[in-house]
Design a protein around this motif. Structure first.
Motif, PDB file in Angstrom:
ATOM      1  N   ALA A   1      -1.556  -6.108   1.069  1.00  0.00           N
ATOM      2  CA  ALA A   1      -1.451  -4.668   1.323  1.00  0.00           C
ATOM      3  C   ALA A   1      -0.349  -4.296   2.306  1.00  0.00           C
ATOM      4  O   ALA A   1       0.356  -3.301   2.109  1.00  0.00           O
TER       5      ALA A   1
ATOM      6  N   MET B   1      -5.386  -1.214  -5.715  1.00  0.00           N
ATOM      7  CA  MET B   1      -5.336  -2.445  -4.917  1.00  0.00           C
ATOM      8  C   MET B   1      -6.407  -3.421  -5.382  1.00  0.00           C
ATOM      9  O   MET B   1      -6.177  -4.629  -5.477  1.00  0.00           O
ATOM     10  N   GLU B   2      -7.572  -2.879  -5.695  1.00  0.00           N
ATOM     11  CA  GLU B   2      -8.684  -3.718  -6.158  1.00  0.00           C
ATOM     12  C   GLU B   2      -8.420  -4.237  -7.571  1.00  0.00           C
ATOM     13  O   GLU B   2      -8.575  -5.435  -7.844  1.00  0.00           O
ATOM     14  N   ALA B   3      -8.013  -3.362  -8.474  1.00  0.00           N
ATOM     15  CA  ALA B   3      -7.833  -3.733  -9.879  1.00  0.00           C
ATOM     16  C   ALA B   3      -6.762  -4.804 -10.063  1.00  0.00           C
ATOM     17  O   ALA B   3      -6.906  -5.705 -10.901  1.00  0.00           O
TER      18      ALA B   3
ATOM     19  N   THR C   1      -6.030  -5.975 -17.563  1.00  0.00           N
ATOM     20  CA  THR C   1      -6.508  -5.015 -16.569  1.00  0.00           C
ATOM     21  C   THR C   1      -6.013  -3.607 -16.889  1.00  0.00           C
ATOM     22  O   THR C   1      -6.711  -2.618 -16.672  1.00  0.00           O
TER      23      THR C   1
ATOM     24  N   GLU D   1      -6.804   2.660  -3.316  1.00  0.00           N
ATOM     25  CA  GLU D   1      -7.777   1.582  -3.159  1.00  0.00           C
ATOM     26  C   GLU D   1      -8.189   1.008  -4.507  1.00  0.00           C
ATOM     27  O   GLU D   1      -8.350  -0.215  -4.660  1.00  0.00           O
ATOM     28  N   ALA D   2      -8.351   1.863  -5.490  1.00  0.00           N
ATOM     29  CA  ALA D   2      -8.745   1.406  -6.820  1.00  0.00           C
ATOM     30  C   ALA D   2      -7.666   0.509  -7.433  1.00  0.00           C
ATOM     31  O   ALA D   2      -7.976  -0.520  -8.055  1.00  0.00           O
TER      32      ALA D   2
ATOM     33  N   ARG E   1       0.833  -1.205   0.000  1.00  0.00           N
ATOM     34  CA  ARG E   1       0.000   0.000   0.000  1.00  0.00           C
ATOM     35  C   ARG E   1       0.868   1.256   0.000  1.00  0.00           C
ATOM     36  O   ARG E   1       0.603   2.229  -0.706  1.00  0.00           O
TER      37      ARG E   1
ATOM     38  N   GLU F   1      -8.363   7.267  -2.624  1.00  0.00           N
ATOM     39  CA  GLU F   1      -9.289   6.561  -3.517  1.00  0.00           C
ATOM     40  C   GLU F   1      -8.524   5.850  -4.626  1.00  0.00           C
ATOM     41  O   GLU F   1      -8.857   4.714  -5.006  1.00  0.00           O
TER      42      GLU F   1
ATOM     43  N   ARG G   1      -5.650  -6.874  -7.634  1.00  0.00           N
ATOM     44  CA  ARG G   1      -5.818  -7.945  -6.641  1.00  0.00           C
ATOM     45  C   ARG G   1      -4.675  -7.965  -5.618  1.00  0.00           C
ATOM     46  O   ARG G   1      -3.983  -8.960  -5.431  1.00  0.00           O
TER      47      ARG G   1
ATOM     48  N   HIS H   1      -5.159  -6.546  -2.273  1.00  0.00           N
ATOM     49  CA  HIS H   1      -5.634  -6.283  -0.912  1.00  0.00           C
ATOM     50  C   HIS H   1      -5.041  -7.254   0.108  1.00  0.00           C
ATOM     51  O   HIS H   1      -4.669  -6.847   1.218  1.00  0.00           O
ATOM     52  N   GLU H   2      -4.912  -8.526  -0.249  1.00  0.00           N
ATOM     53  CA  GLU H   2      -4.357  -9.505   0.689  1.00  0.00           C
ATOM     54  C   GLU H   2      -2.868  -9.285   0.943  1.00  0.00           C
ATOM     55  O   GLU H   2      -2.316  -9.804   1.918  1.00  0.00           O
TER      56      GLU H   2
END
Length: 307
Positions: free
Chosen positions: A157, A148-150, A208, A145-146, A125, A142, A152, A154-155
């Motif tokens: 971070a 991190m989501e796009a 992506t 986070e976008a 992160r 924002e 993959r 988050h796990e």
């Protein structure tokens, strides 16, 4: 070409995609670009020899060629990392000759072959956030986070990116590059040192990028990746562009690939051995073509015997 009463050219034409016209906005323009350096013996060594090139929005471009062909040097010129010794480079209408890379970070983003070269924070992160802070971009939280989501992430971070697997590090480096929403993303050997399963994952990661970047350019020796991902293939040899076209056009020319020091994928080699009407770039394409050929031969044989 006719075999067993079958017009193979008709079958080939049915399968061949309609050539895509390059109608998108010009993102990169290179006009008579030269690049050279002096050796330890004070002689001038040419790296790029008068490159004329235009890259457009929406393209997925693969630069291919043997080592020393000039692929990485060309991308570094676009990113402003290297200054041409002649000619002009434009990105989004901006002349980049001599501009510092930080001035171009929101326009052209270069991802090195070794992802760890980009890492300076102690968490995934933090890596993404650092580059956004450095450029004082709005909506930083924002955007982090976008990304991190796009990609993959988050796990991962709070993990140190330098301790991740090769494939995970690639995802982090691409998230960093995409976070600043550059017009063009430049990737040097994105599948280098990855295992087969992780290479396949990279195709999905590159897809992506399409929603975050206008144009993606990769320099690679991975012909399987080129076959599955690229919409345009540029072949380089000895500092020059020797071919530029669709993957069908490039892969059908075995002599061209040999001149550039490139090897066929197994599917490409098998397509040539079987005399298929086109060089197949994916397993699905190969099986479909073989089935069409079997069906055509069967029908052709029946028509000739009157059955």
């Amino acid at each position: 070409m006719r075999r067993c009463g079958i017009e193979w050219s008709a079958i080939a034409a049915e399968q061949l995609p309609v050539p895509v016209e390059r109608k998108g906005e010009a993102i990169v323009k290179m006009d008579k670009v030269l690049l050279s350096y002096r050796t330890i013996h004070k002689t001038v060594h040419p790296v790029l020899k008068g490159i004329n090139l235009e890259l457009r929005s929406g393209e997925s471009v693969a630069l291919i060629g043997n080592n020393g062909a000039g692929k990485s040097s060309l991308m570094k010129l676009i990113a402003g990392i290297t200054t041409p010794t002649g000619g002009t480079v434009y990105v989004k209408g901006m002349k980049v000759n001599g501009l510092p890379p930080e001035r171009l970070s929101g326009i052209a983003s270069y991802v090195f072959q070794n992802p760890e070269d980009m890492f300076i924070d102690d968490s995934v992160r933090g890596e993404i956030a650092y580059y956004l802070k450095a450029r004082r971009l709005a909506d930083m939280d924002e955007t982090v986070e976008a990304m991190m989501e796009a990609f993959r992430l988050h796990e991962l971070a709070e993990r140190d990116a330098r301790l991740l697997s090769g494939g995970q590090q690639r995802r982090v480096s691409l998230a960093i590059g995409a976070a600043v929403r550059p017009a063009v993303m430049l990737l040097d050997e994105p599948t280098a040192n990855l295992d087969i399963s992780t290479k396949q994952e990279m195709v999905e990661v590159l897809e992506t990028l399409r929603s975050h970047v206008e144009t993606v350019v990769i320099a690679t020796h991975d012909m399987a990746l080129v076959a599955e991902w690229a919409s345009r293939v540029i072949v380089m040899n000895d500092g020059m562009i020797i071919a530029d076209g669709s993957k069908d056009e490039i892969f059908s020319d075995g002599a061209l690939l040999r001149r550039a020091g490139l090897a066929d994928t197994q599917l490409m080699e098998l397509s040539r051995m079987l005399g298929l009407p086109r060089i197949c770039c994916s397993f699905e394409e190969f099986t479909r073509t073989v089935e069409w050929r079997k069906e055509a031969v069967t029908h052709g044989g029946n028509s000739q015997t009157g059955t």
